[in-house]
Design an enzyme around this catalytic site. Structure first.
Site, PDB file in Angstrom:
ATOM      1  N   ALA A  60       6.502 116.454  98.619  1.00 13.55           N
ATOM      2  CA  ALA A  60       6.314 117.323  98.897  1.00 13.55           C
ATOM      3  C   ALA A  60       7.166 118.527  99.140  1.00 13.55           C
ATOM      4  CB  ALA A  60       5.273 116.482 100.801  1.00 13.55           C
ATOM      5  N   ARG A  96      -2.278 120.364  94.367  1.00 10.66           N
ATOM      6  CA  ARG A  96      -2.526 118.582  94.653  1.00 10.66           C
ATOM      7  C   ARG A  96      -2.594 119.230  95.915  1.00 10.66           C
ATOM      8  NH1 ARG A  96       2.162 114.522  93.782  1.00 10.66           N
ATOM      9  NH2 ARG A  96       0.379 113.901  93.759  1.00 10.66           N
ATOM     10  N   GLN A 209       7.704 104.792  91.315  1.00  3.61           N
ATOM     11  CA  GLN A 209       8.224 106.230  91.952  1.00  3.61           C
ATOM     12  C   GLN A 209       9.833 105.618  92.978  1.00  3.61           C
ATOM     13  OE1 GLN A 209       5.312 106.356  92.408  1.00  3.61           O
ATOM     14  NE2 GLN A 209       4.599 108.341  92.497  1.00  3.61           N
ATOM     15  N   ASP A 250       4.292 113.117 103.561  1.00  2.00           N
ATOM     16  CA  ASP A 250       2.997 114.330 102.680  1.00  2.00           C
ATOM     17  C   ASP A 250       2.213 115.343 103.826  1.00  2.00           C
ATOM     18  OD1 ASP A 250       3.319 114.066  99.676  1.00  2.00           O
ATOM     19  OD2 ASP A 250       4.220 112.347 100.560  1.00  2.00           O
ATOM     20  N   ASN A 260       1.206 109.097 103.700  1.00  2.00           N
ATOM     21  CA  ASN A 260       2.185 109.277 102.630  1.00  2.00           C
ATOM     22  C   ASN A 260       1.852 107.849 101.069  1.00  2.00           C
ATOM     23  OD1 ASN A 260       5.183 109.538 101.909  1.00  2.00           O
ATOM     24  ND2 ASN A 260       5.431 107.234 101.832  1.00  2.00           N
ATOM     25  N   LYS A 261       2.457 108.397 100.153  1.00  2.00           N
ATOM     26  CA  LYS A 261       2.309 107.796  99.044  1.00  2.00           C
ATOM     27  C   LYS A 261       1.353 105.831  98.913  1.00  2.00           C
ATOM     28  CE  LYS A 261       2.911 108.877  95.532  1.00  2.00           C
ATOM     29  NZ  LYS A 261       1.889 109.907  95.427  1.00  2.00           N
TER      30      LYS A 261
END
Length: 351
Positions: A60, A96, A209, A250, A260-261
């Site tokens: 982010a 995004r 990631q 994020d 978040n992810k």
């Protein structure tokens, strides 16, 4: 600093520069790590937008810096037209959808240009002030990001007990920011104080990631790290091998819900069940007070081939890039302005 921790080995992920009279973005192409550390330098704003979309630049805060840089690169490009200014800025901001830092950075840069009268001057034929103001704002955003990360690290390290074994999900490290990191910034600051015994990095399916990026940068910095598959964290916690969890974000809504992810929500549920503190570290630019709760956060859905590289006839794929962790699963939110209980965040930031 602990002799074993060397942050000087971490590359700068994004850097806004001027070269030969051009505004450029220098960035690490994260798709190639850990196999190849490749630095890209571009004066093409569309290449920056594409890098954000395909995760060449990710995280982010980092995409916020890249977005501001794209604005400056657009303004410095003689091939662009002010007739397209608003559309171009919107295209950058929408590269995004989930991480609020991207739109925040674009809107901040444009507001600075508007306040300086640079947009009006550019519409009347003088583009130089617009290019300069946007460049200066992009540089300022980058510098402020690193300062915020270091402040977050200092606040967060106070929460970490000596000898802690930490678990983190996705990559919220130096690679996700201009430098230093949010969640990993907390770990780096604690490691510098000799508090970190070990870090477990969730693999973070489907793009890895954690396995590719978090493990790589922790190893570069000399912090002991072990990669685990996402479905191993429950057993690790049950075995008593995790003392605290720290992740990035994020977008954070007014009530303290956090995007978040994908997979972060599950880690938070497990931490709650096992009585393990679950911390979120993010700059205030990630806080979106316009949204009451996490149900309003736009969740990006990505291509099926990230999950299933070879399609199977009759098989569908659901691939959300993020999930939302409810505020009641979060022990505290760490920002550059201090540590807050989720319910106190909005008031603490002067809503």
């Amino acid at each position: 600093m602990s002799a074993s921790v060397d942050l000087g080995r971490l590359p700068r992920t994004v850097s806004v520069e001027q070269q030969d009279g051009r505004t450029v973005l220098r960035y690490i192409d994260q798709r190639l790590l850990p196999g190849e550390l490749k630095e890209v330098v571009t004066a093409d704003w569309l290449q920056i937008v594409d890098a954000i979309k395909v995760l060449g630049v990710r995280g982010a805060p980092a995409i916020g810096v890249a977005g501001a840089a794209a604005c400056a690169v657009w303004a410095a490009d003689p091939a662009t037209s002010m007739d397209d200014f608003d559309d171009a800025m919107e295209r950058i901001a929408n590269a995004r959808p989930t991480a609020v830092n991207l739109r925040w950075a674009v809107e901040r840069a444009c507001a600075a240009a508007r306040e300086a009268g640079a947009i009006d001057a550019a519409r009347q034929g003088d583009r130089a002030p617009l290019a300069q103001v946007l460049f200066q704002e992009a540089v300022a955003i980058s510098r402020e990001d690193e300062a915020a990360n270091r402040a977050m690290g200092a606040y967060g390290a106070e929460l970490i007990e000596p000898g802690s074994r930490m678990l983190t999900h996705c990559n919220a490290g130096s690679l996700a920011t201009s430098f230093y990191g949010t969640a990993l910034g907390v770990i780096y600051a604690a490691a510098e104080q000799g508090k970190i015994a070990h870090v477990y990095a969730d693999e973070t399916r489907p793009l890895g990631q954690g396995a590719r990026l978090t493990s790589w940068e922790l190893a570069q910095a000399g912090v002991p790290v072990t990669v685990i598959c996402d479905n191993m964290s429950a057993s690790l916690m049950a075995a008593g091998k995790v003392d605290a969890v720290v992740v990035g974000a994020d977008r954070i809504t007014r009530n303290g819900d956090t995007a978040n992810k994908i997979g972060t929500y599950g880690v938070a549920v497990l931490a709650k069940h096992h009585g393990i503190p679950f911390y979120v570290a993010a700059p205030t630019s990630t806080v979106d007070l316009s949204l009451a709760d996490g149900s309003l956060i736009p969740i990006e859905e990505r291509s099926a081939d990230e999950v299933l590289p070879q399609s199977i006839p009759g098989v569908r794929v659901w691939n959300p890039a993020f999930d939302v962790t409810p505020a009641d699963l979060i022990t505290a939110i760490i920002t550059e302005r201090g540590v807050f209980a989720p319910a106190d965040l909005a008031a603490g930031l002067g809503e």
